[in-house]
Design an enzyme around this catalytic site. Sequence first.
Site, PDB file in Angstrom:
ATOM      1  N   GLU A 426      40.681  40.311  20.929  1.00 41.64           N
ATOM      2  CA  GLU A 426      40.386  41.476  21.084  1.00 41.64           C
ATOM      3  C   GLU A 426      41.328  42.686  20.219  1.00 41.64           C
ATOM      4  O   GLU A 426      42.849  42.694  20.871  1.00 41.64           O
ATOM      5  CB  GLU A 426      40.101  41.820  22.244  1.00 41.64           C
ATOM      6  CG  GLU A 426      39.820  43.985  21.923  1.00 41.64           C
ATOM      7  CD  GLU A 426      39.798  44.581  23.316  1.00 41.64           C
ATOM      8  OE1 GLU A 426      39.874  43.295  24.032  1.00 41.64           O
ATOM      9  OE2 GLU A 426      39.987  45.772  23.296  1.00 41.64           O
ATOM     10  N   ASP A 499      41.508  43.075  27.241  1.00 36.78           N
ATOM     11  CA  ASP A 499      42.542  43.808  27.166  1.00 36.78           C
ATOM     12  C   ASP A 499      41.766  43.473  28.943  1.00 36.78           C
ATOM     13  O   ASP A 499      40.791  44.022  29.018  1.00 36.78           O
ATOM     14  CB  ASP A 499      42.338  45.265  27.290  1.00 36.78           C
ATOM     15  CG  ASP A 499      42.432  45.625  25.778  1.00 36.78           C
ATOM     16  OD1 ASP A 499      44.150  45.024  25.769  1.00 36.78           O
ATOM     17  OD2 ASP A 499      42.605  47.044  25.556  1.00 36.78           O
ATOM     18  N   ASP A 503      36.636  48.247  28.743  1.00 33.76           N
ATOM     19  CA  ASP A 503      35.785  47.883  27.556  1.00 33.76           C
ATOM     20  C   ASP A 503      36.008  46.448  27.471  1.00 33.76           C
ATOM     21  O   ASP A 503      35.805  45.858  26.860  1.00 33.76           O
ATOM     22  CB  ASP A 503      37.082  48.957  26.627  1.00 33.76           C
ATOM     23  CG  ASP A 503      36.592  50.305  26.564  1.00 33.76           C
ATOM     24  OD1 ASP A 503      34.819  50.466  27.252  1.00 33.76           O
ATOM     25  OD2 ASP A 503      37.339  51.215  26.363  1.00 33.76           O
TER      26      ASP A 503
END
Length: 637
Positions: A426, A499, A503
Site C-alpha cells: 500500500e 499499514d 485503513d
Amino acid sequence: MANEYGADQIQILEGLEAVRKRPGMYIGSTSVRGLHHLVYEIVDNSVDEALAGFCDTIYVTINQDNSITVEDNGRGIPVGINHKAGIPAVEVVFTILHAGGKFGGGGYKVSGGLHGVGASVVNALSDWLEVEICLDNKVYKQRYERGHVCYPLEVIGDCEEGKTGTKVHFLPDSSIFEETVFDYDILKTRLRETAFLTKGLKIVLIDAREGKEQRKEFHYEGGIKEFVTYLNKSKEALYNDVMYFEGTKNGVYVEVALQHNDSYNESVYTFVNNINTPEGGTHLVGFRNALTKTFNDYARNNKLLKESEANLSGEDIREGLTAIISIKIEDPQFEGQTKQKLGNSEARGAVDNVVSEQLTYFLEQNPSVAKTICEKSILAQRAREAARKARDLTRRKTALEGSALPGKLADCSDKDPKNCEIYIVEGDSAGGSAKTARSRATQAILPLRGKILNVEKARLDKIYANAEIKAMITAFGTGIHDDFDISKLRYDKIIIMTDADVDGAHIATLMLTFIYRFMPELIKQGHVYLAKPPLYKLEKNRQVWYAYSDEELERLLAEVGRQNNKIQRYKGLGEMDAEQLWETTMDPEKRILLRVNIDEEEESEVDLTFNTLMGDKVEPRRIFIEENAKFVKNLDI
Ligand code: TSJ
C-alpha cells in the site's frame, strides 16, 4: 411403569435413543447452529398452524436458565387418543420420530419439509420438555425428560372460556450440545424472516435473562413486499413501488415481490413452504423466464430497444434486482447435493404464469417505472459488451506480446515461480522502502496507490479499466475467471502488505475481495498471505525489540522492565526505514505471515450467509470486514 411397556413403547424409545446417539443426522450439528435449530423446529409447528389459518400470534421467550418457551394461540395440539398408537395425539407428536405435523389433513406445511424433523427430535435432545395445551376450557400438561414420558397426559386446571393454544417449554441437553446459551440476535434474524414470509403473523421475541432483557415484535401485513423494502433499506431504490404478484396455478400458491436498486448486484431469495432454497430450482427458473421475456417484449413494443439491437439478457435485467419468490406447494421435492434445490416441475410454469401475466399488466400501468428498468438494463447490456471487448483485448495482448508487466512492478530475478513471492504494498513510499529492502532474487514488489476499487460495487467494464487491478492481473500471470490457469502463476506467495491500522485493514479487505471474486483458486490453494508489520518498537540500552500485538508488548515490558525505554508506536509502514521493514516484515527468517483461508464450513453454511444479509442497516459492512478478518488464519510463524 415398566411392565406397562408394550412393543410399541420399546420402539418409541429406540427411535428417540437413535436421535440422542446421532444428533447431527437429525439437526445438522450440535454446535450453536444445532442449538438454535431446536427453536425453529418448535416454532415451525406454530407457523404451520398460522398457515392453516388458525393462529395469529407466537411468543418465543429465552428464559433465565436458557430454556425456551414457545407459545401460540392456535387450536392446540389434539389430545384425543390416536388409534394407531393407542396414546394421546400430543404424546405421539413428542415421542414418535417423524410424526410431527403428519396427522390432521391438508394444507401446506413448513414442518416435515427439508428441516422439519419434528418435535420428537427436540424432545429427545432436551434435558426436559413440558407441553401445555389449552383446549375445551381445560389445560392439559405432559412432561418428558430426555425423551422419556414422566407421566400420562393430565388435566392441570381450567383454561379461559374459548381460549385455545399450545405452549412448549424445553431445556436443551447440555450433555449433547457444545453450547447451550442462546443468542438473541440469531433468533431475532430468523424470526424476522419467518414473519416476513407469513404475512399477518405476529411473532414476539423476548429475552428474559437477567441483564439481557429485551423484546422485539415482528408483524408484517405486507409480508414479502415489506421484506423487499427491508432488504433495500440501505440502498437507493430506483423507483418507489415494490411490485407484488400473487396467484395460484396448478395447485401452487405463488408470491413474488421485487424492486431494483442502483447497485449492480442481484439479490434474489427463494422459498418453498417458508424454507429457504439457496440453490434455487424450478420456481427460480420460472421467475427468470418470465422476467426476461416480459421485459424484452415491453422494450420492443415500446421502441426502447431498436430493431438492430440484441435482446436484453436475463442478467442485464436482474442487475440491481432485489426479489423474494415464495411459493407454497403440497409435496415439495428437494434435489441436489444438499437438498436445497426445488425439483417440482409444476412450480416452473406456475411462477412463470403468475409473474408474466401480472408483470405485463404492471408495466403497462406504470410506464415510467418500466422505462427506468429498461434503461438500466440497456446500460448493463452495454457495460457487459464493453467488458467482453476489454477482456478479448487483454487476451489478445497476452497472446501477441507475451505479458507486458506493469511499469511499477519491481520484479525478482529468479525465474522459478516456486521460489518467488510478490509483495503488494500500500502506498508509493512504503513501496519504495520495500524495493530497497527486498531480497532481489526472490521478492518482487508491486506498489499500489491508495484505495483500490471495490469490485463488489462496480461494473465489470470499470473493473477491467482500473489500473491497480490490471497491474495485479498481469503481475500474477494466471488470468482471471474462465481464463484462469494456476500453472501460469508467477509467484508462489502473494503477500499483501498494508499499514497495521483500520485503513490498512480496509485496503487489504478490498484486495482480498478482488482476488476472491476473480481468482478464488489462489486463496483456496493457499497462495495468498497478509504480512504482519509490528505495532511497536522497544529500545533499551541500544537493544531493539519489536512487538506485533499489545499483549506481546506487555510481555516484553514485563521481561525487560518498564524503566528507561523508548517505546515507538508505528502508525504506518512509511515510518520504518528499509532496514527495519526488512527485519520486521519481509525477512523470511523472521517475519510473520498470515495465510488467507476461506472458511469452507462458513461458505457452505448457506443460511447463515443469508441471515447476514438480513441484518440491520449498518451491519452488513461491519460483518463483511469482520468475516474477512476471521477468514484469515494464523499459520506460519
Ligand atoms: F409440535 C410441537 F409440539 F412442536 C408444537 C406444536 C409446538 C408448538 C409451540 C405449537 C404446536 C402447534 C400445533 N400449534 N398448533 C398446533 N396445531 C395442531 O397440532 C393441530 C390442531 C388441530 C388440528 C385439527 O385438524 O383439528 C390439526 C392440527 C395439526
